[in-house]
Motif scaffolding. Structure first.
Motif, short mmCIF file in Angstrom:
data_model
loop_
_atom_site.label_atom_id
_atom_site.label_comp_id
_atom_site.label_asym_id
_atom_site.label_seq_id
_atom_site.Cartn_x
_atom_site.Cartn_y
_atom_site.Cartn_z
N ASN A 98 37.27 33.73 -41.19
CA ASN A 98 35.80 33.78 -41.12
C ASN A 98 35.14 32.41 -41.14
O ASN A 98 33.92 32.32 -41.08
CB ASN A 98 35.26 34.63 -42.27
CG ASN A 98 35.59 36.10 -42.10
OD1 ASN A 98 35.88 36.53 -40.98
ND2 ASN A 98 35.58 36.85 -43.18
N VAL A 99 35.94 31.36 -41.27
CA VAL A 99 35.36 30.02 -41.37
C VAL A 99 35.05 29.49 -39.97
O VAL A 99 35.91 29.50 -39.09
CB VAL A 99 36.33 29.07 -42.10
CG1 VAL A 99 35.84 27.63 -42.01
CG2 VAL A 99 36.48 29.48 -43.56
N GLU A 100 33.83 29.03 -39.79
CA GLU A 100 33.41 28.47 -38.51
C GLU A 100 33.96 27.05 -38.40
O GLU A 100 33.78 26.22 -39.30
CB GLU A 100 31.88 28.46 -38.43
CG GLU A 100 31.34 28.07 -37.08
CD GLU A 100 29.82 28.23 -37.01
OE1 GLU A 100 29.21 28.66 -38.01
OE2 GLU A 100 29.26 27.93 -35.94
N THR A 101 34.61 26.76 -37.28
CA THR A 101 35.27 25.46 -37.10
C THR A 101 34.25 24.32 -37.12
O THR A 101 33.20 24.39 -36.48
CB THR A 101 36.01 25.45 -35.75
OG1 THR A 101 36.88 26.58 -35.73
CG2 THR A 101 36.83 24.18 -35.59
N ASP A 102 34.57 23.29 -37.85
CA ASP A 102 33.76 22.06 -37.90
C ASP A 102 32.31 22.28 -38.32
O ASP A 102 31.45 21.47 -38.00
CB ASP A 102 33.79 21.34 -36.54
CG ASP A 102 35.16 20.75 -36.26
OD1 ASP A 102 35.89 20.49 -37.24
OD2 ASP A 102 35.51 20.58 -35.08
N ALA A 103 32.04 23.35 -39.01
CA ALA A 103 30.66 23.62 -39.44
C ALA A 103 30.42 23.22 -40.89
O ALA A 103 29.28 23.03 -41.30
CB ALA A 103 30.33 25.09 -39.26
#
Ligand SMILES: [Ca+2]
Ligand SMILES: [Ca+2]
Ligand SMILES: [Ca+2]
Length: 690
Positions: free
Chosen positions: A220-225
């Motif tokens: 669920n982690v947004e990349t590079d956010a």
């Protein structure tokens, strides 16, 4: 200025005795090390936040096989004396360790000890999660993406059956006493249908950090956010990798799992919104916390871009004692609700505080019944742009620590401490030798069949745990109807909240021969909303909220109008030790006939040698009474002059026009003072069907 110390709303209180403050005195961090044939050169950065008194203090860095808290047999592999380090300075140096001292597939700890700091358990001298060595001998810092996973049936979440807050079946949740059936988020329809999941809704966990590669968070982690505010201070730290180096728990990792741990993936439990999109801003670990505060909460378009966030989860508080409006913070939150989400407004979800039991000064008998510090007593807690969240337990009553206040909006499950009564089961730092369970010897063991790698805890608690439950619920609502405004969300939460603990009795005392009511029972206001200072409008009821979302036209609450009255400025004495107190009436006129109150803020100026002897009540033209400040509010101890803003949500939906009465009661003999001035600010809309 956000000058007050931010502190975590974990189980421990937020105050002078808090064991978990935002800033440890010293922080140590290990960077990526060059590996030679026979040794590694491990760069170590140390920051002295200013509490370590002088450069004569002796510092030592150790590399140990195990954390020291529960294992006196740990072997020290390296003991390095650190050059003198002045307060507010940082230092970086390298330590060398022979490779043949290290075992593959093992984890090693850095321990920083300062000889001037004695208590090793208060976060001063403590363990830091140093590094792992994988099977090929490669060093891994922080979360290890190759760490073993549970490998269970991907259709299940093995810990779900014990997550009482999602579906309370009377389980024990690894505690001694069973939960009470039904005291949960009331999301049976969501659980049985599998939808909505919060898909596409962005939650920022504004906290200490987050293990982005945690097996129940990574999907669920947004990349590079995400953003690490310490990337410049922590040698070689990645800007988009805000993990926390210490070994004894990462608050943000645990908060994140409550909102949005993955579901049906064969590991751990699940979050309320298992499809929501996560990012982390490690503001609570930031060396420069003030800039990080604005950057984390929608005030920054680059490094990080927090304007993309739908829901800001704020599981932290300011220390009590900040009473005025902070214009910068007010502007930040106003910007967020006005401009973010394409003008629909971001949701700011904040923990109410853990100060019900925590009297830092005099504890009077009344404090046991009405609480110590009021949630209304901290900077920003009177902002109508926030959703303040109180905590209830697995028995369906107020969690013992949960701060009360007329500023609360809603309550969510958080539980007690997980020993006698259940707490929240959520994600923990990856690994059986890292995380909250390292210092707790109860709860789900780190080698349990359902927790075989120690990636989960069952003892996470505090209003820190309540806020992400509400954030998850809001993510479900925003997936179901992305056009909801921030005001629609507040309206639906209030309208559908479930009344819990219905029989709370009022608390009355004889003050100077007059019966004085220090705490009200549940009230029903003239617009039909039930309210109590312990719970706001009640417990979040997810299925009911989604049902109302389905029938609600977005942006149907009319224009948002803010209206301030002229001040009432007759200086009057507050009668000493008199339960009737002094009352003044202010007539409000000029609001539209169909205006509905969304929030009322009282600005009050008082001079009194013991302001914590004072209660402040406000009664609306409709006759609804709200206690904005309870007597013996510990947060006021030591304040002789109050220029204070207090929020009440108890009048939601009522009309503002008519006579408002404010009463100030001095409930203790001796010490007398004056009420100097007061005024009211209304946030107004026009609600459907009213
Ligand atoms: Ca899971
Ligand atoms: Ca762990
Ligand atoms: Ca007095």
């Amino acid at each position: 200025m956000i000058t007050s110390l931010l502190c975590l709303f974990l189980a421990v209180g937020c105050g002078p005795d808090a064991k978990q403050s935002m800033a440890p005195d010293l922080i140590v961090f290990a960077g990526d090390a060059p590996v030679h044939a026979d040794r590694i050169e491990l760069p170590v950065s140390i920051i002295n936040w200013g509490a370590v008194p002088s450069s004569t203090t002796q510092l030592h860095v150790y590399i140990n096989e195990r954390p020291i808290w529960n294992d006196s047999t740990t072997r020290t592999l390296l003991d390095a004396e650190v050059p003198p380090l002045d307060p507010k300075t940082s230092i970086r140096f390298e330590v060398e360790i022979a490779l043949d001292e290290l075992e593959p597939d093992s984890h090693y700890y850095l321990l920083l000890i300062a000889d001037a700091l004695e208590d090793e358990r208060n976060g001063r001298n403590r363990d830091y999660s140093g590094f792992s060595v994988d099977e090929e001998g490669k060093l891994i810092m922080g979360c290890d993406p190759s760490a073993p996973h549970d490998g269970r049936d991907g259709a299940t979440d093995p810990l779900f059956d014990e997550q009482w807050h999602l579906e309370n079946t009377g389980q024990r949740a690894y505690a001694a006493i069973r939960a009470s059936v039904g005291e949960d988020l009331r999301m049976t329809n969501v659980l049985s249908s599998g939808t909505p999941t919060g898909a596409g809704v962005r939650i920022a966990v504004v906290d200490t950090g987050m293990e982005l590669c945690h097996p129940d968070l990574a999907a669920n982690v947004e990349t590079d956010a995400s953003y690490n505010f310490n990337a410049n201070d922590w040698h070689n730290a990645e800007p988009a990798e805000p993990y926390l180096p210490w070994a004894t728990g990462d608050h943000g990792t645990s908060v994140a799992g409550i909102a949005a741990a993955a579901a049906y993936n064969g590991t751990g439990g699940r979050g309320v919104a298992p499809g929501a999109v996560l990012r982390s801003y490690n503001m609570l670990a930031a060396v420069e916390s003030e800039g990080a505060y604005y950057d984390s909460l929608g005030g920054s378009e680059t490094d990080p871009d927090s304007t993309l966030v739908d829901i800001f989860n704020m599981s932290f508080g300011t220390l009590p004692g900040e009473f005025g409006v902070d214009p910068n913070e007010d502007q930040l939150l106003r910007h967020g609700v006005t401009n973010l989400r394409n003008g629909r407004g971001a949701l700011y979800v904040k923990s109410a505080g853990n100060a019900f039991n925590g009297c830092g000064s005099i504890r009077r008998p009344a404090n046991a019944r009405i609480g110590c510090s009021s949630s209304n007593s901290a900077s920003s807690h009177h902002s109508p742009y926030l959703i303040m969240v109180g905590a209830f337990d697995a028995q369906g009553t107020r969690a013992s620590y949960s701060s009360a206040g007329s500023n609360l909006w809603i309550s969510a499950p958080a539980g007690e401490f997980g020993y006698n009564f259940g707490a929240i089961i959520t994600t923990d730092q990856v690994g059986s030798d890292r995380g909250y369970h390292v210092i707790a010897n109860y709860g789900v063991p780190p080698d349990d069949v359902d927790n075989p790698h120690g990636n989960y805890v069952s003892t996470f608690t505090g209003t820190s745990a309540a806020a992400p439950n509400a954030s998850g619920a809001i993510a479900l609502m925003l997936e179901a109807q992305p056009d909801l405004t921030w005001r629609d969300v507040k309206y639906i939460l209030a309208k559908t909240a479930r009344q819990i603990d219905a029989d709370i009795e009022s608390v009355q005392y004889l003050v100077g021969g007059t019966v004085y009511t220090a705490q009200l029972p549940w009230i029903a206001n003239a617009a039909g909303y039930r309210f109590h200072n312990w719970y706001g409008f009640g417990a979040v009821a997810v299925d009911a909220a989604l049902e109302l979302v389905a029938g609600h036209t977005p942006d149907a609450l009319g224009a948002f109008v803010e209206m301030e009255t002229a001040p009432m400025a007759d200086v009057v004495s507050i009668p000493d030790n008199d339960g009737a107190g002094i009352a003044q009436t202010l007539t409000v006129e000029g609001a539209a006939d169909d205006a509905n109150i969304e929030a009322v803020t009282l600005h009050v100026d008082i001079t009194h040698p013991q302001t914590n002897d004072l209660a402040i009540h406000l009664t609306s033209p409709s006759g609804t009474e709200s206690i904005l400040n309870p007597i013996f509010n510990d947060a006021l101890a030591g304040n002789a002059d109050l220029a204070w803003d207090l929020l009440s949500n108890a009048f939601y939906g009522e009309s503002p026009n008519g006579d408002w009465t404010m009463q100030v009661v001095d409930a203790a003999p001796e010490d007398e003072g004056t009420l100097n001035e007061w005024s009211l600010t209304f946030a107004l809309g026009t609600h459907p069907g009213s």
